[in-house]
Write an enzyme that holds these catalytic residues in place. Structure first.
Site, short mmCIF file in Angstrom:
data_model
loop_
_atom_site.label_atom_id
_atom_site.label_comp_id
_atom_site.label_asym_id
_atom_site.label_seq_id
_atom_site.Cartn_x
_atom_site.Cartn_y
_atom_site.Cartn_z
N ARG A 191 0.83 -1.21 0.00
CA ARG A 191 0.00 0.00 0.00
C ARG A 191 0.86 1.26 0.00
O ARG A 191 0.52 2.27 -0.64
CB ARG A 191 -0.92 -0.02 1.22
CG ARG A 191 -1.96 1.11 1.24
CD ARG A 191 -3.05 0.80 2.24
NE ARG A 191 -4.03 1.88 2.29
CZ ARG A 191 -4.26 2.64 3.35
NH1 ARG A 191 -3.54 2.45 4.45
NH2 ARG A 191 -5.17 3.58 3.33
N HIS A 196 0.44 4.34 -2.61
CA HIS A 196 0.19 5.71 -2.17
C HIS A 196 1.33 6.65 -2.55
O HIS A 196 1.12 7.85 -2.70
CB HIS A 196 -0.06 5.74 -0.66
CG HIS A 196 -1.45 5.32 -0.29
ND1 HIS A 196 -2.25 6.04 0.57
CD2 HIS A 196 -2.19 4.24 -0.68
CE1 HIS A 196 -3.43 5.43 0.69
NE2 HIS A 196 -3.40 4.33 -0.05
N ASN A 200 -3.95 9.23 4.23
CA ASN A 200 -2.77 8.60 4.81
C ASN A 200 -2.73 8.66 6.33
O ASN A 200 -2.17 7.78 6.99
CB ASN A 200 -1.49 9.26 4.28
CG ASN A 200 -1.30 9.04 2.79
OD1 ASN A 200 -1.78 8.05 2.24
ND2 ASN A 200 -0.60 9.96 2.14
N HIS A 250 -6.14 -5.65 -2.58
CA HIS A 250 -6.97 -5.87 -1.40
C HIS A 250 -7.19 -7.34 -1.12
O HIS A 250 -7.96 -7.69 -0.22
CB HIS A 250 -8.32 -5.16 -1.58
CG HIS A 250 -8.23 -3.68 -1.42
ND1 HIS A 250 -9.32 -2.84 -1.48
CD2 HIS A 250 -7.17 -2.86 -1.19
CE1 HIS A 250 -8.94 -1.57 -1.31
NE2 HIS A 250 -7.63 -1.57 -1.14
#
Length: 306
Positions: free
Chosen positions: A59, A63, A91, A179
């Site tokens: 992740r 990001h 975040n 996910h």
């Protein structure tokens, strides 16, 4: 899949405004030939301590690349005169794994001082996380340099929230396939389990038991993004969507009587197709706006500029 473009590839083409062919898999072959073998044991140790760390590292890479490209800007700490991306709404109190990156950087710096960028460490650690948790392998292209700045504003707006609808996901790219591992906080899925109708009722009740409707201290309670195998990188995430048991609103948007339904069904029935398309997407995402050549820097500490 026939001639239908991969969901991941399609969305990545929409995301990529500028990519680079300056990266290569052998960039460190002379300057730091053992970089890959240095990084993987640290990632493996972190995942052994807590499997969720693998999802967190993956992740972090997403990001980072979402905001101004893959430049390690997400790793920079705030200072009295500098505002980074860590406290941007998507975040703040959410992304994690910084301590693992710190450990990797320390070991890499000891072996090859001032050579390997934090941006490349993120890319390699993300790949290693997927592999260690049972997912596909790929050759990571490297040669990125680190940014000297961050973009709080872009981090606040460019990362799709868990409430995103399909059009928002396509406009900004989705990391939804990732996910299949990891967990989400109650605050991220509360709306879906209480307000949405495209969710299996028994599944919703199960999640409601650990995520009350009232906003409060239980906002941080966790639930697995993949209800069956959240510690294994597989295609069960897509199987969950087909039976309306996606944890997030944005998850279930991918299978909701929309254009991506057939792709979800394909991934649910074929692990190989999902893995192949995921790898293609990861490689393409890693090409987004890298700093190369004389741009940026090689940080000595991933949390601050030199």
């Amino acid at each position: 899949m026939a001639s239908t473009p991969s969901f991941f590839v399609l969305l990545l083409f929409l995301l990529v405004g500028s990519s680079s062919a300056n990266l290569s898999t052998n960039f460190y072959s002379s300057s730091c030939p053992n970089v890959f073998s240095i990084i993987k044991p640290v990632v493996k140790s972190a995942i052994s301590a807590q499997a969720r760390n693998g999802a967190s590292l993956l992740r972090l890479f997403f990001h980072d690349c979402f905001v101004n490209g893959c430049d390690a800007s997400v790793l920079l700490d705030d200072t009295p005169t500098f505002r980074g991306e860590k406290t941007a709404p998507p975040n703040n109190n959410s992304i994690r794994g910084f301590d693992v990156i710190d450990k990797i950087k320390a070991r890499v710096e000891k072996a090859c001082p001032g050579v390997v960028s934090c941006a490349d460490i993120l890319a390699i650690a993300a790949r290693d996380s997927v592999v260690i948790l049972g997912g596909p392998n790929w050759n990571v292209k490297v040669g990125r340099r680190d940014s000297r700045t961050a973009n709080f504003s872009a981090a606040s707006t460019d990362i799709p929230p868990p409430t995103s609808n399909l059009s928002r996901l396509i406009a900004n790219f989705s990391s939804q396939g990732g996910h299949t591992i990891g967990k989400a906080r109650c605050v991220s899925f509360r709306g879906h389990i209480y307000n949405d109708t495209n969710i299996d009722s028994s599944f919703a009740k199960t999640r409601q038991a650990n995520c009350p409707r009232r906003v409060g201290v239980q906002d941080r309670n966790l639930a697995p993004l993949d209800r069956q195998t959240d510690k294994v990188f597989d295609n069960d995430y897509f199987k969950n969507l087909v039976v309306h048991k996606g944890l997030l609103h944005s998850d279930q948007e991918l299978y909701n009587g929309v254009s991506t339904d057939s792709l979800v069904q394909t991934y649910a029935s074929s692990t190989n197709t999902f893995f192949s398309d995921f790898v293609t997407g990861m490689i393409k995402m890693g090409d987004v706006k890298p700093l190369t050549g004389s741009k940026g820097e090689i940080r000595k500490n991933c949390r601050r500029v030199n």
